[in-house]
Motif scaffolding. Structure first.
Motif, PDB file in Angstrom:
ATOM      1  N   LYS A  76      -3.355 -11.424   3.536  1.00 25.10           N
ATOM      2  CA  LYS A  76      -1.887 -11.512   3.638  1.00 25.10           C
ATOM      3  C   LYS A  76      -1.286 -10.696   2.504  1.00 25.10           C
ATOM      4  O   LYS A  76      -1.752 -10.789   1.360  1.00 25.10           O
ATOM      5  CB  LYS A  76      -1.509 -12.991   3.490  1.00 25.10           C
ATOM      6  CG  LYS A  76      -0.121 -13.323   3.910  1.00 25.10           C
ATOM      7  CD  LYS A  76       0.080 -14.852   3.842  1.00 25.10           C
ATOM      8  CE  LYS A  76       1.561 -15.128   3.698  1.00 25.10           C
ATOM      9  NZ  LYS A  76       1.821 -16.398   3.084  1.00 25.10           N
ATOM     10  N   THR A  77      -0.274  -9.878   2.817  1.00 24.58           N
ATOM     11  CA  THR A  77       0.381  -9.104   1.756  1.00 24.58           C
ATOM     12  C   THR A  77       1.563  -9.904   1.231  1.00 24.58           C
ATOM     13  O   THR A  77       2.401 -10.357   1.995  1.00 24.58           O
ATOM     14  CB  THR A  77       0.876  -7.742   2.292  1.00 24.58           C
ATOM     15  OG1 THR A  77       1.682  -7.990   3.427  1.00 24.58           O
ATOM     16  CG2 THR A  77      -0.246  -6.830   2.664  1.00 24.58           C
ATOM     17  N   VAL A  78       1.589 -10.103  -0.080  1.00 20.01           N
ATOM     18  CA  VAL A  78       2.678 -10.850  -0.742  1.00 20.01           C
ATOM     19  C   VAL A  78       3.161 -10.059  -1.949  1.00 20.01           C
ATOM     20  O   VAL A  78       2.400  -9.888  -2.894  1.00 20.01           O
ATOM     21  CB  VAL A  78       2.193 -12.244  -1.196  1.00 20.01           C
ATOM     22  CG1 VAL A  78       3.336 -12.998  -1.889  1.00 20.01           C
ATOM     23  CG2 VAL A  78       1.642 -13.051  -0.043  1.00 20.01           C
ATOM     24  N   PRO A  79       4.366  -9.521  -1.944  1.00 26.88           N
ATOM     25  CA  PRO A  79       5.346  -9.522  -0.876  1.00 26.88           C
ATOM     26  C   PRO A  79       4.846  -8.680   0.301  1.00 26.88           C
ATOM     27  O   PRO A  79       3.878  -7.925   0.163  1.00 26.88           O
ATOM     28  CB  PRO A  79       6.553  -8.857  -1.540  1.00 26.88           C
ATOM     29  CG  PRO A  79       5.965  -7.949  -2.573  1.00 26.88           C
ATOM     30  CD  PRO A  79       4.775  -8.673  -3.089  1.00 26.88           C
ATOM     31  N   SER A  80       5.534  -8.789   1.433  1.00 34.11           N
ATOM     32  CA  SER A  80       5.132  -7.985   2.596  1.00 34.11           C
ATOM     33  C   SER A  80       5.388  -6.507   2.276  1.00 34.11           C
ATOM     34  O   SER A  80       6.142  -6.190   1.339  1.00 34.11           O
ATOM     35  CB  SER A  80       5.949  -8.393   3.823  1.00 34.11           C
ATOM     36  OG  SER A  80       7.294  -7.974   3.631  1.00 34.11           O
ATOM     37  N   SER A  81       4.807  -5.619   3.072  1.00 31.57           N
ATOM     38  CA  SER A  81       5.000  -4.184   2.860  1.00 31.57           C
ATOM     39  C   SER A  81       6.489  -3.829   2.904  1.00 31.57           C
ATOM     40  O   SER A  81       6.980  -3.060   2.079  1.00 31.57           O
ATOM     41  CB  SER A  81       4.250  -3.392   3.922  1.00 31.57           C
ATOM     42  OG  SER A  81       2.889  -3.741   3.876  1.00 31.57           O
ATOM     43  N   ASN A  82       7.214  -4.429   3.871  1.00 29.95           N
ATOM     44  CA  ASN A  82       8.660  -4.149   3.981  1.00 29.95           C
ATOM     45  C   ASN A  82       9.405  -4.606   2.741  1.00 29.95           C
ATOM     46  O   ASN A  82      10.312  -3.928   2.261  1.00 29.95           O
ATOM     47  CB  ASN A  82       9.261  -4.862   5.202  1.00 29.95           C
ATOM     48  CG  ASN A  82       8.961  -4.081   6.456  1.00 29.95           C
ATOM     49  OD1 ASN A  82       8.595  -2.901   6.387  1.00 29.95           O
ATOM     50  ND2 ASN A  82       9.081  -4.746   7.601  1.00 29.95           N
ATOM     51  N   GLU A  83       9.023  -5.788   2.254  1.00 29.62           N
ATOM     52  CA  GLU A  83       9.685  -6.305   1.046  1.00 29.62           C
ATOM     53  C   GLU A  83       9.411  -5.397  -0.156  1.00 29.62           C
ATOM     54  O   GLU A  83      10.288  -5.173  -0.988  1.00 29.62           O
ATOM     55  CB  GLU A  83       9.214  -7.740   0.755  1.00 29.62           C
ATOM     56  CG  GLU A  83       9.841  -8.760   1.691  1.00 29.62           C
ATOM     57  CD  GLU A  83       9.146 -10.128   1.657  1.00 29.62           C
ATOM     58  OE1 GLU A  83       9.786 -11.107   2.048  1.00 29.62           O
ATOM     59  OE2 GLU A  83       7.958 -10.205   1.272  1.00 29.62           O
ATOM     60  N   ARG A  91       2.545  -5.658  -6.092  1.00 30.71           N
ATOM     61  CA  ARG A  91       2.401  -6.574  -4.957  1.00 30.71           C
ATOM     62  C   ARG A  91       0.973  -7.112  -4.929  1.00 30.71           C
ATOM     63  O   ARG A  91       0.114  -6.622  -5.693  1.00 30.71           O
ATOM     64  CB  ARG A  91       2.766  -5.873  -3.640  1.00 30.71           C
ATOM     65  CG  ARG A  91       1.888  -4.703  -3.277  1.00 30.71           C
ATOM     66  CD  ARG A  91       2.510  -3.932  -2.135  1.00 30.71           C
ATOM     67  NE  ARG A  91       1.616  -2.886  -1.659  1.00 30.71           N
ATOM     68  CZ  ARG A  91       0.908  -2.966  -0.529  1.00 30.71           C
ATOM     69  NH1 ARG A  91       0.963  -4.038   0.229  1.00 30.71           N
ATOM     70  NH2 ARG A  91       0.138  -1.953  -0.150  1.00 30.71           N
ATOM     71  N   GLU A 140      -1.261  -4.035   6.651  1.00 29.89           N
ATOM     72  CA  GLU A 140       0.213  -4.176   6.799  1.00 29.89           C
ATOM     73  C   GLU A 140       0.682  -5.466   6.190  1.00 29.89           C
ATOM     74  O   GLU A 140       0.119  -6.510   6.372  1.00 29.89           O
ATOM     75  CB  GLU A 140       0.569  -4.157   8.294  1.00 29.89           C
ATOM     76  CG  GLU A 140       0.712  -2.735   8.824  1.00 29.89           C
ATOM     77  CD  GLU A 140       1.820  -1.935   8.143  1.00 29.89           C
ATOM     78  OE1 GLU A 140       2.956  -2.427   8.092  1.00 29.89           O
ATOM     79  OE2 GLU A 140       1.532  -0.824   7.662  1.00 29.89           O
ATOM     80  N   LEU A 170      -2.467  -8.875  -2.559  1.00 30.30           N
ATOM     81  CA  LEU A 170      -3.141  -9.215  -1.302  1.00 30.30           C
ATOM     82  C   LEU A 170      -3.780 -10.581  -1.509  1.00 30.30           C
ATOM     83  O   LEU A 170      -4.509 -10.776  -2.496  1.00 30.30           O
ATOM     84  CB  LEU A 170      -4.245  -8.198  -0.972  1.00 30.30           C
ATOM     85  CG  LEU A 170      -3.845  -6.743  -0.700  1.00 30.30           C
ATOM     86  CD1 LEU A 170      -5.085  -5.929  -0.334  1.00 30.30           C
ATOM     87  CD2 LEU A 170      -2.797  -6.645   0.405  1.00 30.30           C
TER      88      LEU A 170
END
Ligand SMILES: C=C(O[C@H]1C=CC=C(C(=O)O)[C@@H]1O)C(=O)O
Length: 407
Positions: free
Chosen positions: A123-130, A154, A407, A156
């Motif tokens: 899980k990406t934290v924050p997300s790629s968009n963020e 960021r 992603e 993973l």
């Protein structure tokens, strides 16, 4: 620290013994291109000396250990990005030191077990968009002239079917990053609690090495992912060396480090132009700074704390960058972008910037990566750069996916 010299027969017999003696959750391991240290339990807590600063606490703890009859103690471990928070340092009176030889690559590479952690969810934290949004936020701050540079990061979050074999991952890290600094230290920032998490990584960036009154710092900033073929790598490194944006990003780091070092040094040599260094996965602009301290009583940790946070992990100007990080990033960096290393009674030591790393416990891992943002940064490119930086840890974990593709 007294250096114990190993004869060639010792080295053969031990076969890079220190890394093979590493015990997850117990030992603290740190290696540079030239030497390695393995500290074993029992560890002593640093003396709680009230209002004194961390480097004073370290010196006094080491002195206290010698008064108790320990001839050669060291402090080893990690200090968080926010140095006002508790550190994960241990005082060790039982450690081993070895000179690095090329033996590691030839002997251990073929004998370690490949990690097998089964299926992994990432899980990406924050997300790629963020993260892209965070870079836009930084660019707006530049246009309002609030600051010149900020490093945004960021994570993973990995959850695997089987527990991670940290000792094997450590060996892979070292094997893939022989020119860097490999470490595995207990990550618990509260000395009194039982430590379960391990901070593990292979940093390419030397914050400071001090031997006697000589110091070396090797800041990095300005990066491109490795391309994996000679022609493409030649093209990308030419671009990196000639990139106005990357040269500016690098120059801010050098300027800030020079400001921090000058009051402590009687001489300092800073090359005018950066050079290139390569890791397993990345190209970086690099400047090797050498200096002579005004007094050898200044410890490696004094120097490291005077430099931290450099704009390679914070930004420029420092205060505005820390405010921006606090406001933009949505998670606690903890030990990531702090420093990891060791210091002995004479103040000699090595501290590296805590990057290309993860905190791991059983089947859970948090991987960290950041990128320097300046005017002209392209958000999607910075996202890809952080993705490529994850590959150091993903490769060592034996995970067959590129950070850029997650992603
Ligand atoms: C913050 C990281 O890298 C720093 C060190 C070298 C190059 C960097 C850069 O080009 O952005 C970063 O400043 C990281 O790897 O997580």
């Amino acid at each position: 620290m007294a250096e114990c010299t190993l004869s060639s027969s010792d080295i053969k017999k031990n076969d890079s013994s220190l890394i093979n003696q590493y015990v997850t959750g117990e030992s603290a391991y740190f290696s540079s291109p030239t030497n390695a240290i393995l500290a074993h339990p029992p560890f002593a807590n640093l003396l709680d000396v009230g209002i004194k600063n961390l480097s004073q606490q370290v010196v006094e703890s080491l002195r206290f250990a010698t008064e108790l009859g320990h001839s050669d103690p060291i402090v080893i471990g990690a200090i968080p990005f926010d140095t006002s928070k508790p550190s994960a340092l241990r005082l060790s009176t039982g450690f081993s030191f070895e000179k690095e030889t090329s033996a590691f690559n030839h002997t251990v590479a073929s004998t370690y077990q490949a990690t097998d952690i089964g299926k992994v969810s990432i899980k990406t934290v924050p997300s790629s968009n963020e993260f892209v949004g965070a870079v836009f936020n930084a660019l707006e701050r530049f246009s309002r002239k609030e600051l010149d540079k900020v490093v945004l990061s960021r994570t993973l979050q990995l959850d695997s079917e089987h527990d991670v074999d940290i000792a094997s991952v450590l060996k892979r890290l070292k094997n893939g990053n022989a020119n860097g600094y490999t470490f595995a230290v207990p990550a618990n920032q509260h000395e009194h609690k039982l430590c379960k998490k391990t901070l593990l990584g292979a940093s390419p960036e030397l914050l400071i090495k001090k031997i006697g009154n000589k110091i070396i710092a090797n800041p990095l900033a300005g990066s491109e992912p490795k391309q994996g073929d000679i022609k493409a790598d030649k093209l990308i490194t030419d671009q990196l060396m000639n990139s106005k944006k990357d040269r500016y990003e690098h120059a801010l780091v050098i300027k800030s480090i020079a400001q921090a070092l000058k009051p402590l040094c009687k001489s300092i040599n800073i090359p005018k132009e950066p050079s290139l260094i390569a890791t397993e996965t990345m190209w970086h602009l690099s400047t090797k700074i050498e200096g002579e301290l005004k007094s050898s009583n200044i410890t490696s940790l004094d120097v490291a704390m005077a430099m931290h946070p450099t704009p390679a992990i914070g930004g420029f100007p420092t205060k505005a960058a820390i405010t921006a990080i606090d406001e933009i990033e949505t998670y606690d960096r903890k030990l990531f972008t702090g420093m990891v290393g060791w210091c002995d009674l004479s103040g000699d030591g090595e501290w590296v910037v805590t990057i290309r790393c993860a905190e791991i416990e059983n089947n859970k891992a948090t991987l960290y990566a950041g990128a320097g943002i300046v005017e002209g940064s392209i958000p999607e490119k910075e996202l890809a750069e952080t993705g490529a930086k994850f590959n150091t840890m993903l490769n060592a974990l034996g995970i067959d996916v590129k950070g850029q593709d997650i992603e």
